[in-house]
Design a protein around this motif. Structure first.
Motif, PDB file in Angstrom:
ATOM      1  N   HIS A  55       2.174  -2.810  -5.984  1.00  0.00           N
ATOM      2  CA  HIS A  55       2.615  -2.424  -7.250  1.00  0.00           C
ATOM      3  C   HIS A  55       1.513  -2.364  -8.220  1.00  0.00           C
ATOM      4  CE1 HIS A  55       6.972  -3.116  -5.983  1.00  0.00           C
ATOM      5  NE2 HIS A  55       6.385  -4.315  -5.479  1.00  0.00           N
ATOM      6  N   SER A  56       0.236  -2.697  -8.063  1.00  0.00           N
ATOM      7  CA  SER A  56      -0.788  -2.446  -8.988  1.00  0.00           C
ATOM      8  C   SER A  56      -1.047  -0.977  -9.080  1.00  0.00           C
ATOM      9  CB  SER A  56      -2.072  -3.328  -8.490  1.00  0.00           C
ATOM     10  OG  SER A  56      -2.452  -2.637  -7.360  1.00  0.00           O
ATOM     11  N   HIS A  57      -0.747  -0.337  -7.991  1.00  0.00           N
ATOM     12  CA  HIS A  57      -1.342   1.174  -7.932  1.00  0.00           C
ATOM     13  C   HIS A  57      -0.588   2.182  -9.214  1.00  0.00           C
ATOM     14  CE1 HIS A  57      -2.067   0.221  -3.285  1.00  0.00           C
ATOM     15  NE2 HIS A  57      -2.911  -0.256  -4.194  1.00  0.00           N
ATOM     16  N   TRP A  58      -1.243   2.938  -9.662  1.00  0.00           N
ATOM     17  CA  TRP A  58      -0.790   3.848 -10.701  1.00  0.00           C
ATOM     18  C   TRP A  58      -1.694   5.191 -10.637  1.00  0.00           C
ATOM     19  CZ3 TRP A  58       2.451   6.674 -12.527  1.00  0.00           C
ATOM     20  CH2 TRP A  58       2.151   7.383 -13.393  1.00  0.00           C
ATOM     21  N   ARG A  59      -1.054   6.083 -10.208  1.00  0.00           N
ATOM     22  CA  ARG A  59      -1.694   7.597 -10.407  1.00  0.00           C
ATOM     23  C   ARG A  59      -0.529   8.467 -10.754  1.00  0.00           C
ATOM     24  NH1 ARG A  59      -6.226  10.544  -6.296  1.00  0.00           N
ATOM     25  NH2 ARG A  59      -6.581  12.450  -7.608  1.00  0.00           N
ATOM     26  N   ARG A  60      -0.737   9.382 -11.604  1.00  0.00           N
ATOM     27  CA  ARG A  60       0.275  10.454 -12.207  1.00  0.00           C
ATOM     28  C   ARG A  60      -0.173  11.639 -11.146  1.00  0.00           C
ATOM     29  NH1 ARG A  60       0.840  11.773 -18.249  1.00  0.00           N
ATOM     30  NH2 ARG A  60       2.574   9.849 -18.194  1.00  0.00           N
ATOM     31  N   GLY A  61       1.022  12.228 -11.016  1.00  0.00           N
ATOM     32  CA  GLY A  61       0.820  13.406 -10.152  1.00  0.00           C
ATOM     33  C   GLY A  61       0.275  14.909 -11.014  1.00  0.00           C
ATOM     34  N   GLU A  62      -0.421  15.456 -10.523  1.00  0.00           N
ATOM     35  CA  GLU A  62      -1.103  16.516 -11.107  1.00  0.00           C
ATOM     36  C   GLU A  62      -0.255  17.499 -11.796  1.00  0.00           C
ATOM     37  OE1 GLU A  62      -4.118  18.141  -8.751  1.00  0.00           O
ATOM     38  OE2 GLU A  62      -5.329  16.470  -8.466  1.00  0.00           O
ATOM     39  N   ASN A 440       3.835 -17.566  -4.700  1.00  0.00           N
ATOM     40  CA  ASN A 440       2.561 -17.083  -5.206  1.00  0.00           C
ATOM     41  C   ASN A 440       2.405 -16.076  -6.223  1.00  0.00           C
ATOM     42  OD1 ASN A 440       2.058 -14.887  -3.928  1.00  0.00           O
ATOM     43  ND2 ASN A 440       1.538 -15.700  -1.880  1.00  0.00           N
ATOM     44  N   ASP A 441       1.274 -15.784  -6.849  1.00  0.00           N
ATOM     45  CA  ASP A 441       1.089 -14.924  -7.921  1.00  0.00           C
ATOM     46  C   ASP A 441       0.479 -13.430  -7.582  1.00  0.00           C
ATOM     47  OD1 ASP A 441      -1.616 -15.500  -6.975  1.00  0.00           O
ATOM     48  OD2 ASP A 441      -2.400 -16.121  -8.793  1.00  0.00           O
ATOM     49  N   GLN A 442       0.771 -13.177  -6.325  1.00  0.00           N
ATOM     50  CA  GLN A 442       0.214 -11.789  -6.047  1.00  0.00           C
ATOM     51  C   GLN A 442       0.989 -10.915  -6.733  1.00  0.00           C
ATOM     52  OE1 GLN A 442       0.156 -10.670  -1.888  1.00  0.00           O
ATOM     53  NE2 GLN A 442      -0.310 -12.729  -1.273  1.00  0.00           N
ATOM     54  N   PHE A 443       2.396 -10.872  -6.891  1.00  0.00           N
ATOM     55  CA  PHE A 443       3.156  -9.760  -7.599  1.00  0.00           C
ATOM     56  C   PHE A 443       2.813  -9.747  -9.209  1.00  0.00           C
ATOM     57  CE2 PHE A 443       7.014  -8.770 -10.342  1.00  0.00           C
ATOM     58  CZ  PHE A 443       7.025  -7.446  -9.784  1.00  0.00           C
ATOM     59  N   GLU A 444       2.684 -10.973  -9.748  1.00  0.00           N
ATOM     60  CA  GLU A 444       2.309 -10.730 -11.313  1.00  0.00           C
ATOM     61  C   GLU A 444       0.801 -10.284 -11.563  1.00  0.00           C
ATOM     62  OE1 GLU A 444       2.826 -15.392 -10.614  1.00  0.00           O
ATOM     63  OE2 GLU A 444       3.946 -13.773 -10.037  1.00  0.00           O
ATOM     64  N   LYS A 445      -0.019 -10.499 -10.518  1.00  0.00           N
ATOM     65  CA  LYS A 445      -1.328  -9.990 -10.720  1.00  0.00           C
ATOM     66  C   LYS A 445      -1.384  -8.572 -10.537  1.00  0.00           C
ATOM     67  CE  LYS A 445      -4.405 -13.868  -9.530  1.00  0.00           C
ATOM     68  NZ  LYS A 445      -5.267 -14.541  -8.539  1.00  0.00           N
ATOM     69  N   ALA A 446      -0.614  -8.180  -9.496  1.00  0.00           N
ATOM     70  CA  ALA A 446      -0.339  -6.583  -9.499  1.00  0.00           C
ATOM     71  C   ALA A 446      -0.060  -5.852 -10.526  1.00  0.00           C
ATOM     72  CB  ALA A 446       0.417  -6.247  -8.124  1.00  0.00           C
ATOM     73  N   ILE A 447       1.265  -6.406 -11.188  1.00  0.00           N
ATOM     74  CA  ILE A 447       1.794  -5.930 -12.337  1.00  0.00           C
ATOM     75  C   ILE A 447       0.806  -6.012 -13.603  1.00  0.00           C
ATOM     76  CG2 ILE A 447       3.622  -6.451 -14.025  1.00  0.00           C
ATOM     77  CD1 ILE A 447       4.659  -5.149 -11.553  1.00  0.00           C
ATOM     78  N   GLY A 448      -0.109  -6.918 -13.668  1.00  0.00           N
ATOM     79  CA  GLY A 448      -0.925  -6.793 -14.789  1.00  0.00           C
ATOM     80  C   GLY A 448      -1.888  -5.911 -14.688  1.00  0.00           C
ATOM     81  N   SER A 449      -2.458  -5.602 -13.443  1.00  0.00           N
ATOM     82  CA  SER A 449      -3.425  -4.404 -13.210  1.00  0.00           C
ATOM     83  C   SER A 449      -2.554  -3.264 -13.753  1.00  0.00           C
ATOM     84  CB  SER A 449      -3.780  -4.296 -11.907  1.00  0.00           C
ATOM     85  OG  SER A 449      -4.692  -5.778 -11.343  1.00  0.00           O
TER      86      SER A 449
END
Length: 479
Positions: A55-62, A440-449
């Motif tokens: 869920h941390s991943h973000w990249r807009r399509g060209e 655990n905190d995996q999800f919220e850290k990903a959302i923070g990124s």
């Protein structure tokens, strides 16, 4: 009682009656009859499909054309008001964010999703939360904007809300770390609360609410004192009584809504002889969407005047009427008829189950909120425009985010995450979501990124709009 109001009782509704039960906006795929531990385990297995860190991943399509999306959302608006919309969006990246829900909807469609759907808010940013009075005159803190509500992936609301905290922190000149912490705290609160709701009796989930004391308890003493004063002020009067001196005056020898162009004005149609009878007919059709007891209450008021009012950022250009009603003892009540069009989520999450978008908004709001405006309803205007209806103001308290320090911002983020979890638990499979999120905190850290990365994208998009205005490709009116 005016004769027109007696006629309402005999008027055949053009839309479904409120006392004929309508279907839910969708049917959540709840795991009925299965033990809770099995449902939690099924949710946990979804991590194999979508690891929480993704869920941390973000990249807009060209191929994304920002201006094309914005122009597309202008369709159907009052074109003379569209420059005001862009002028408000220019104010800051956060203001741009508020007015570009359609852009983020397209972006979220390309982000990882577990496939679990809830009744989503659709425009879930921190200024669409706040205090409001219930019909019982209690003050609750909850989501208060549902123009874009639709069944959709639960992750979309969480991500849009988290990004809004990073942008708000930047606008308040807080450090980048504090903005990230607020986004993480919001997602953490959502995860912890959704797990609690998963273990609760369904009736307890349905009756759960975040009251004024719950919020005051979270706040530091200096902020708590200031908020208490605002709460006491709102409790002393109903919303219409407070708005009446601001909006109404003697107009042509009678009480009416005061023009303040270009933000409040009477369009040409309101000056024609047919306008009053037309307004009465529309009110009669709207009346049929109310519960029976609310119809009786509405009948204690008669129509006085109506004018258009420019509201919000993303809503600018949509038809929004404020209607002044008066009782026989001259007590005012303002209703707001706000245009309802297709949700920005529909191209990506599917069409609404309701043919009437006002009904879509009302049904979604009733499902997500613990209590809703007692005059909440919908109607179609005689020109075919669809509206949902509510009181203009009723004990509403908006957060003064621009005054927040880092501590208050994080506490507010926690409260918003709590409320969003409660709303999703009412209209979704909270146990499967809880199983997926875990402890655990995996999800919220990903959302923070993700929130920081997408906030950078919003700032870039804001710059694109400013450049388009400078080139004359987009017309903006700075108020």
């Amino acid at each position: 009682m005016p004769a027109a109001l007696h006629k309402r009782r005999k008027t055949k509704a053009l839309i479904s009656r409120a006392d004929n039960p309508a279907p839910l906006p969708y049917k959540p795929d709840r795991p009925r009859g299965r033990p809770l531990d099995q449902v939690l385990q099924a949710g946990k297995l979804l991590r194999d499909k979508v690891p929480r860190g993704e869920h941390s991943h973000w990249r807009r399509g060209e191929d994304t054309d920002l201006l094309k999306i914005l122009r597309s959302s202008d369709q159907g608006r009052i074109q003379g008001l569209v420059p005001i919309r862009y002028g408000r969006m220019l104010a800051s990246p956060f203001a741009f964010y508020r007015g570009s829900a359609a852009v983020m909807a397209a972006d979220l469609a390309d982000t990882p999703s577990t496939g679990l759907r809830v009744q989503a808010c659709g425009d879930c940013h921190l200024l669409n939360f706040g205090g409001f009075a219930t019909p019982e005159r209690n003050l609750l803190f909850d989501i208060n904007d549902f123009d874009e509500t639709l069944p959709a992936p639960w992750e979309w609301d969480v991500k849009r809300l988290a990004v809004s905290f990073v942008l708000a922190a930047r606008a308040a000149n807080l450090s980048e770390q504090k903005g990230r912490e607020a986004a993480i705290g919001c997602a953490r609160s959502y995860r912890e609360r959704i797990r609690k709701f998963a273990h609760m009796h369904p009736l307890d989930v349905w009756y759960a609410r975040v009251a004024e004391q719950d919020i005051l308890h979270l706040l530091p003493p200096q902020v708590r004192k200031r908020i208490k004063k605002r709460v006491l002020k709102e409790k002393k009067m109903n919303g219409s009584a407070g708005e009446f001196p601001k909006l109404a005056d003697m107009v042509g020898g009678r009480v009416g809504i005061r023009d303040a162009p270009p933000l409040i004005f009477h369009p040409e149609i309101s000056h024609t002889p047919d306008f009053g009878p037309m307004a009465e007919r529309i009110l009669a059709h709207y009346r049929q969407t109310l519960y029976e007891d609310r119809r009786a209450l509405l009948d204690d008021y008669h129509f006085v005047d109506a004018a258009m009012k420019v509201v919000g950022v993303g809503s600018v250009g949509r038809r929004c009427w404020i209607v002044l009603m008066m009782s026989s003892s001259n007590d005012p009540m303002f209703l707001q008829f706000k245009e309802a069009v297709g949700s920005v989520l529909e191209p990506f999450a599917g069409k609404s189950a309701y043919p009437h978008h006002g009904q879509r908004v009302v049904a979604g709001q009733r499902l997500m909120q613990p209590a809703s405006d007692m005059f909440l309803g919908w109607v179609t205007g005689e020109n075919g425009v669809q509206f949902y209806v509510r009181q203009l103001r009723d004990g509403k308290i908006k957060p003064m985010v621009e005054t927040f320090d880092a501590q208050t911002m994080c506490l507010y983020a926690e409260a918003c995450g709590w409320v969003l979890a409660r709303a999703h638990a009412k209209g979704g499979d909270e146990a499967s979501i809880a199983g997926y999120l875990g402890s655990n905190d995996q999800f919220e850290k990903a959302i923070g990124s993700f929130a920081v990365s997408y906030a950078d994208q919003v700032e870039h998009d804001h710059g694109v709009l400013k450049a388009a205005v400078r080139r004359g490709e987009v017309t903006a009116l700075l108020e």
